[in-house]
Motif scaffolding. Structure first.
Motif, PDB file in Angstrom:
ATOM      1  N   SER A  81      41.858 -31.555 -45.798  1.00 40.59           N
ATOM      2  CA  SER A  81      41.856 -32.962 -45.372  1.00 40.59           C
ATOM      3  C   SER A  81      43.252 -33.540 -45.305  1.00 40.59           C
ATOM      4  N   TYR A  82      44.077 -33.158 -46.251  1.00 40.53           N
ATOM      5  CA  TYR A  82      45.337 -33.852 -46.505  1.00 40.53           C
ATOM      6  C   TYR A  82      46.527 -33.332 -45.710  1.00 40.53           C
ATOM      7  N   TYR A  83      46.396 -32.121 -45.135  1.00 43.21           N
ATOM      8  CA  TYR A  83      47.570 -31.587 -44.447  1.00 43.21           C
ATOM      9  C   TYR A  83      47.281 -30.745 -43.217  1.00 43.21           C
ATOM     10  N   SER A  84      46.035 -30.475 -42.893  1.00 39.32           N
ATOM     11  CA  SER A  84      45.766 -29.537 -41.812  1.00 39.32           C
ATOM     12  C   SER A  84      45.680 -30.219 -40.451  1.00 39.32           C
ATOM     13  N   VAL A  85      46.797 -30.230 -39.782  1.00 40.82           N
ATOM     14  CA  VAL A  85      46.824 -30.706 -38.400  1.00 40.82           C
ATOM     15  C   VAL A  85      45.989 -29.775 -37.532  1.00 40.82           C
ATOM     16  N   ALA A  86      45.941 -28.502 -37.883  1.00 40.79           N
ATOM     17  CA  ALA A  86      45.161 -27.534 -37.103  1.00 40.79           C
ATOM     18  C   ALA A  86      43.667 -27.861 -37.148  1.00 40.79           C
ATOM     19  N   VAL A  87      43.139 -28.231 -38.315  1.00 40.44           N
ATOM     20  CA  VAL A  87      41.724 -28.616 -38.395  1.00 40.44           C
ATOM     21  C   VAL A  87      41.507 -29.931 -37.655  1.00 40.44           C
ATOM     22  N   LEU A  88      42.421 -30.870 -37.809  1.00 40.27           N
ATOM     23  CA  LEU A  88      42.337 -32.125 -37.057  1.00 40.27           C
ATOM     24  C   LEU A  88      42.283 -31.843 -35.560  1.00 40.27           C
ATOM     25  N   ASP A  89      43.169 -31.018 -35.063  1.00 35.66           N
ATOM     26  CA  ASP A  89      43.189 -30.691 -33.632  1.00 35.66           C
ATOM     27  C   ASP A  89      41.885 -30.030 -33.188  1.00 35.66           C
ATOM     28  N   ALA A  90      41.308 -29.181 -34.044  1.00 35.80           N
ATOM     29  CA  ALA A  90      40.044 -28.521 -33.700  1.00 35.80           C
ATOM     30  C   ALA A  90      38.907 -29.540 -33.639  1.00 35.80           C
ATOM     31  N   VAL A  91      38.890 -30.506 -34.563  1.00 33.31           N
ATOM     32  CA  VAL A  91      37.862 -31.552 -34.525  1.00 33.31           C
ATOM     33  C   VAL A  91      37.987 -32.346 -33.223  1.00 33.31           C
ATOM     34  N   ILE A  92      39.208 -32.712 -32.877  1.00 29.02           N
ATOM     35  CA  ILE A  92      39.437 -33.455 -31.626  1.00 29.02           C
ATOM     36  C   ILE A  92      39.006 -32.622 -30.414  1.00 29.02           C
ATOM     37  N   ALA A  93      39.372 -31.356 -30.403  1.00 28.01           N
ATOM     38  CA  ALA A  93      39.055 -30.478 -29.273  1.00 28.01           C
ATOM     39  C   ALA A  93      37.558 -30.265 -29.101  1.00 28.01           C
ATOM     40  N   CYS A  94      36.799 -30.360 -30.180  1.00 27.93           N
ATOM     41  CA  CYS A  94      35.349 -30.134 -30.097  1.00 27.93           C
ATOM     42  C   CYS A  94      34.636 -31.182 -29.259  1.00 27.93           C
ATOM     43  N   GLU A  95      35.156 -32.408 -29.284  1.00 33.25           N
ATOM     44  CA  GLU A  95      34.522 -33.510 -28.551  1.00 33.25           C
ATOM     45  C   GLU A  95      33.055 -33.671 -28.949  1.00 33.25           C
ATOM     46  N   ILE A  96      32.800 -33.581 -30.250  1.00 28.52           N
ATOM     47  CA  ILE A  96      31.460 -33.728 -30.827  1.00 28.52           C
ATOM     48  C   ILE A  96      31.552 -34.820 -31.883  1.00 28.52           C
ATOM     49  N   PRO A  97      30.562 -35.716 -31.982  1.00 23.41           N
ATOM     50  CA  PRO A  97      30.599 -36.696 -33.072  1.00 23.41           C
ATOM     51  C   PRO A  97      30.719 -35.986 -34.422  1.00 23.41           C
ATOM     52  N   THR A  98      31.748 -36.330 -35.166  1.00 24.28           N
ATOM     53  CA  THR A  98      32.052 -35.656 -36.429  1.00 24.28           C
ATOM     54  C   THR A  98      32.025 -36.661 -37.565  1.00 24.28           C
ATOM     55  N   PHE A  99      31.319 -36.286 -38.621  1.00 23.89           N
ATOM     56  CA  PHE A  99      31.182 -37.109 -39.812  1.00 23.89           C
ATOM     57  C   PHE A  99      31.909 -36.399 -40.953  1.00 23.89           C
ATOM     58  N   GLY A 133      26.214 -37.808 -49.857  1.00 25.52           N
ATOM     59  CA  GLY A 133      27.029 -38.135 -48.693  1.00 25.52           C
ATOM     60  C   GLY A 133      26.697 -37.257 -47.499  1.00 25.52           C
ATOM     61  N   TYR A 134      26.351 -35.991 -47.747  1.00 28.26           N
ATOM     62  CA  TYR A 134      25.954 -35.099 -46.658  1.00 28.26           C
ATOM     63  C   TYR A 134      24.670 -35.617 -45.998  1.00 28.26           C
ATOM     64  N   GLY A 135      23.714 -36.038 -46.807  1.00 25.86           N
ATOM     65  CA  GLY A 135      22.472 -36.581 -46.269  1.00 25.86           C
ATOM     66  C   GLY A 135      22.716 -37.836 -45.458  1.00 25.86           C
ATOM     67  N   LEU A 136      23.594 -38.695 -45.964  1.00 30.74           N
ATOM     68  CA  LEU A 136      23.929 -39.914 -45.227  1.00 30.74           C
ATOM     69  C   LEU A 136      24.577 -39.584 -43.885  1.00 30.74           C
ATOM     70  N   ALA A 137      25.420 -38.557 -43.875  1.00 32.06           N
ATOM     71  CA  ALA A 137      26.060 -38.145 -42.617  1.00 32.06           C
ATOM     72  C   ALA A 137      25.025 -37.633 -41.622  1.00 32.06           C
TER      73      ALA A 137
END
Length: 153
Positions: A81-99, A133-137
């Motif tokens: 969460s705190y440092y992975s630009v690569a995971v951030l970029d993958a979330v953006i690239a997915c173009e899927i609602p992400t919780f 929190g997973y259930g809420l998501a």
């Protein structure tokens, strides 16, 4: 065909229930999976449940979610969460609602954990509700389906 929600868990979440139970509780990752499957079933959704300690495996799973046209992603990126630009970029690239989900309230923890890069790409962030929190998501994902929202994130 049921809609699929990908539930992706990051590093050290395989140790839930034994690692810092005063912070993360006593529930195990198997308990999280059971909760996710039950909550998804309530909404007529299916779950693809995944955990890895490897950043590249998490990125590959996000790419798979895109390729298989997942309806939503629930991600607990944990330490990434705190440092992975690569995971951030993958979330953006997915173009899927992400919780984004965090078992503990990251905003009440030490300064290095109080900011998540991934939050910038998340549809919603849930922190501090324990494994619920997973259930809420998943409920949030189901609400998107029910209202037929066409947003990408």
């Amino acid at each position: 065909m049921a809609k699929t929600v990908y539930v992706i868990n990051g590093p050290n979440l395989n140790l839930l229930g034994v690692r810092q139970p005063e912070v993360y509780g006593r529930a195990t990752l198997a308990d999280v999976e059971k909760l996710c499957r039950a909550r998804a079933k309530r909404h007529g959704l299916e779950v693809d449940f995944f955990q890895s300690n490897s950043e590249s495996a998490i990125i590959d799973k996000l790419h798979e979610a895109r390729a298989k046209k997942a309806f939503a992603v629930v991600i607990n990126p944990a330490g990434y969460s705190y440092y992975s630009v690569a995971v951030l970029d993958a979330v953006i690239a997915c173009e899927i609602p992400t919780f984004e989900v965090h078992i503990s309230n990251i905003h009440a923890r030490e300064p290095l954990r109080q900011h998540s890069l991934i939050s910038a790409a998340a549809r919603a962030v849930i922190a501090g509700y324990g494994i619920e929190g997973y259930g809420l998501a998943i409920d949030g994902a189901a609400a998107l389906l029910a209202t037929d929202t066409k947003t990408k994130r």
